[in-house]
Design a protein around this motif. Structure first.
Motif, short mmCIF file in Angstrom:
data_model
loop_
_atom_site.label_atom_id
_atom_site.label_comp_id
_atom_site.label_asym_id
_atom_site.label_seq_id
_atom_site.Cartn_x
_atom_site.Cartn_y
_atom_site.Cartn_z
N ASP A 1 0.85 -1.19 0.00
CA ASP A 1 0.00 0.00 0.00
C ASP A 1 0.89 1.25 0.00
O ASP A 1 1.38 1.68 1.05
N PRO A 2 1.10 1.84 -1.18
CA PRO A 2 1.95 3.02 -1.28
C PRO A 2 1.18 4.33 -1.21
O PRO A 2 1.73 5.40 -1.49
N SER A 3 -0.08 4.28 -0.85
CA SER A 3 -0.98 5.44 -1.01
C SER A 3 -0.57 6.66 -0.19
O SER A 3 -0.95 7.78 -0.52
N LYS A 4 0.15 6.45 0.90
CA LYS A 4 0.49 7.59 1.77
C LYS A 4 1.92 8.09 1.57
O LYS A 4 2.33 9.07 2.21
N GLU A 5 2.68 7.46 0.68
CA GLU A 5 4.11 7.73 0.63
C GLU A 5 4.48 9.06 -0.03
O GLU A 5 5.38 9.76 0.43
N LYS A 6 3.79 9.43 -1.09
CA LYS A 6 4.10 10.70 -1.72
C LYS A 6 3.78 11.87 -0.79
O LYS A 6 4.54 12.83 -0.70
N TYR A 7 2.68 11.74 -0.07
CA TYR A 7 2.31 12.79 0.88
C TYR A 7 3.35 12.90 1.99
O TYR A 7 3.75 14.01 2.37
N LEU A 8 3.80 11.76 2.49
CA LEU A 8 4.81 11.78 3.56
C LEU A 8 6.11 12.43 3.08
O LEU A 8 6.68 13.27 3.78
N THR A 9 6.55 12.07 1.90
CA THR A 9 7.80 12.65 1.40
C THR A 9 7.63 14.14 1.13
O THR A 9 8.56 14.92 1.34
N GLU A 10 6.46 14.55 0.68
CA GLU A 10 6.22 15.97 0.45
C GLU A 10 6.28 16.75 1.76
O GLU A 10 6.81 17.87 1.80
N LYS A 11 5.75 16.17 2.83
CA LYS A 11 5.84 16.83 4.13
C LYS A 11 7.30 16.95 4.57
O LYS A 11 7.73 17.99 5.08
N SER A 12 8.05 15.90 4.35
CA SER A 12 9.47 15.92 4.71
C SER A 12 10.23 16.93 3.86
O SER A 12 11.04 17.71 4.37
N LEU A 13 9.95 16.95 2.56
CA LEU A 13 10.65 17.86 1.65
C LEU A 13 10.23 19.31 1.85
O LEU A 13 10.97 20.22 1.47
N SER A 14 9.07 19.53 2.43
CA SER A 14 8.66 20.91 2.72
C SER A 14 9.56 21.51 3.80
O SER A 14 9.70 22.73 3.90
N GLU A 15 10.17 20.64 4.62
CA GLU A 15 11.12 21.09 5.64
C GLU A 15 12.52 21.23 5.07
O GLU A 15 13.28 22.10 5.45
N ASP A 16 12.87 20.33 4.16
CA ASP A 16 14.19 20.34 3.52
C ASP A 16 14.02 19.75 2.13
O ASP A 16 13.95 18.54 1.95
N ALA A 17 13.95 20.62 1.14
CA ALA A 17 13.64 20.20 -0.23
C ALA A 17 14.75 19.38 -0.88
O ALA A 17 14.59 18.89 -2.00
N LYS A 18 15.88 19.21 -0.18
CA LYS A 18 16.99 18.45 -0.75
C LYS A 18 17.34 17.22 0.10
O LYS A 18 18.44 16.69 0.00
N ASN A 19 16.39 16.79 0.91
CA ASN A 19 16.62 15.65 1.79
C ASN A 19 16.80 14.38 0.96
O ASN A 19 15.86 13.88 0.35
N TYR A 20 18.02 13.85 0.98
CA TYR A 20 18.36 12.69 0.15
C TYR A 20 17.48 11.48 0.47
O TYR A 20 17.01 10.79 -0.44
N HIS A 21 17.25 11.20 1.74
CA HIS A 21 16.48 10.02 2.12
C HIS A 21 15.04 10.12 1.65
O HIS A 21 14.45 9.12 1.20
#
Length: 335
Positions: free
Chosen positions: A131-151
């Motif tokens: 179930d990948p349905s929440k993954e793009k949203y999670l990464t977007e939240k993370s990238l909103s804090e640091d848009a270059k977060n490698y992980h």
């Protein structure tokens, strides 16, 4: 190690050695040898938790209490691989609700966004659930804090490619580049999406070249956009030197007095390619070894002095390249 004030670690934490329900476990001390070179001064809470953790790992106890113990251990050291691996073993053994685990690890990730182990744990849980349905949203939240977060980017690329979630990704990347046109991670993501969807067809190349030149116009001193342009041209059957849109763009800005080192570097490479292709069959060729040497000297002495030795080397290389080409031409004429 993480801050002990984390929400995952109860501020009223009771040491495991003081809990009656853990009295049947003999804690296992860390063995640093008789004379440790650099003994770490662990907190009492940390030492207590991991002494019991080592003991239950050794016993292979899969229970609700050991699951709770791994949560405490993870809050104290979220980078500990063994903690997460043991937690996964317990989850499977107890047949736990993995959606609850997904919610838990999502909260941990947003506090530990640059920790490989927490992202790895998340990936495995997603794979188990399929179930990948929440993954793009999670990464977007993370990238909103640091848009270059490698992980975060690594996780996003994995989930997009694995579950074919490319829809809307170019639009997302475009928004990131509107926010920061120098975001190299976003440029890399754009290449990733194109490469794995349409590929570099001529139609796609024309679109992407137009897009990139537009971004370069906004900021000429943007190495990320220039690198992306070079990557596109490597897929163009005409190479660097035969795409008139690009050469006209470069010459226009050069004539206007722009001396961006990235602009000059591309013109140098165009010269080199033209020489290799014997002038490209163009009698009006302006991409000569003499021009390349002039630009290399300008880069070395004025516009990119930190890489002066590199540009002097490139100048010498292009001169040798031109001499070899001339020798081949003379030999061909003689024969």
């Amino acid at each position: 190690m993480s801050d002990n004030s984390s929400d995952e670690c109860d501020t009223q934490h009771v040491l495991y050695k003081n809990r009656p329900e853990w009295s049947d476990i003999t804690p296992l001390k860390q063995n640093d040898g008789e004379h440790p070179v650099a003994a770490i001064d662990y907190t009492e809470e940390f030492e207590d938790c991991f002494d019991y953790f080592r003991a239950v790992v050794q016993k292979k106890e899969y229970s609700e209490r050991t699951l709770e113990l791994t949560k405490t251990a993870a809050s104290l050291n979220p980078a500990n691989y063994t903690v997460w691996q043991f937690r996964r073993e317990i989850l499977k053994a107890l047949n736990k609700d993995l959606n609850e685990e997904l919610e838990y690890i999502g909260k941990v990730i947003l506090k530990q966004t640059k920790n490989y182990q927490v992202w790895h744990h998340r990936r495995i849980i997603v794979e188990w659930l399929q179930d990948p349905s929440k993954e793009k949203y999670l990464t977007e939240k993370s990238l909103s804090e640091d848009a270059k977060n490698y992980h975060a980017w690594q996780h996003r690329q994995w989930v997009i490619k694995t579950y074919n979630l490319y829809d809307g990704e170019l639009e997302y990347v475009d928004q990131l580049l509107q926010d920061d046109v120098k975001n190299n991670s976003a440029w890399n993501q754009r290449y990733f999406v194109v490469n794995n969807t349409t590929g570099f067809t001529q139609e796609t190349l024309n679109r992407e070249i137009d897009y990139t030149l537009g971004k370069i116009r906004i900021l000429m001193e943007n190495e990320s956009a220039w690198n992306y342009l070079r990557g596109l041209l490597l897929h163009d059957k005409g190479g660097l030197s035969r795409n008139e849109k690009v050469t006209d763009f470069c010459e226009t800005f050069y004539e206007q007095g722009n001396r961006s080192p990235f602009l000059l570097a591309l013109i140098v490479d165009i010269c080199s390619e033209k020489i290799t292709n014997n002038g490209g069959g163009d009698g009006n060729n302006v991409y000569t070894s003499a021009r390349a040497k002039e630009l290399c000297n300008a880069l070395a002495t004025q516009y990119d002095t930190i890489r002066a030795k590199y540009w002097l080397h490139i100048s010498e290389t292009i001169e040798n390249q031109a001499n070899e080409q001339n020798s081949m031409d003379e030999s061909s004429t003689t024969n």
